[in-house]
Design a protein around this motif. Structure first.
Motif: not given
Length: 119
Positions: A97-114
């Motif tokens: 998930a990529r969030i825009l916060k005050i013009g800055v991109e912040i990435d969040y990640w899940g734990q992954g699935t095989q």
């Protein structure tokens, strides 16, 4: 803070299909972009598919025509439908998930699935 939980991975034979799901802890309608990435052993993480809040999609060339990214805003869930799977699709798949916060991109990640494609 955004939490992402993937599911749907597993073992599938070549030519088979899987659907991955990513449940997001907040309303995804307002998230700038949702995506799926994958990482195979010994390789860098790579983009599989992305979907913007405006509905634009982007796919890696090797996934075009086989994979489809979609979302259900009511369920705060993003999906990756994978068809015609090949052994080279074997990897850990991560939701992003990529969030825009005050013009800055912040990435969040899940734990992954095989995902393992093998006969």
């Amino acid at each position: 803070q955004v939490q992402l939980v993937e599911s749907g991975g597993g073992l599938v034979q070549p030519g088979g299909s899987l659907r991955l799901s990513c449940v997001v802890s907040r309303n995804i309608f307002s998230i700038y972009a949702m995506g799926w990435y994958r990482q195979a052993p010994g390789k860098q993480r790579e983009l599989v598919a992305a979907l913007t809040s405006g509905g634009n999609t982007n796919y890696a060339d090797s996934m075009k025509g086989r994979f489809t990214i979609s979302r259900d805003n009511a369920k705060n869930t993003v999906y990756l439908q994978m068809n015609s799977l090949k052994p080279e699709d074997t990897a850990v798949y991560y939701c992003n998930a990529r969030i825009l916060k005050i013009g800055v991109e912040i990435d969040y990640w899940g734990q992954g699935t095989q995902v393992t494609v093998s006969s």
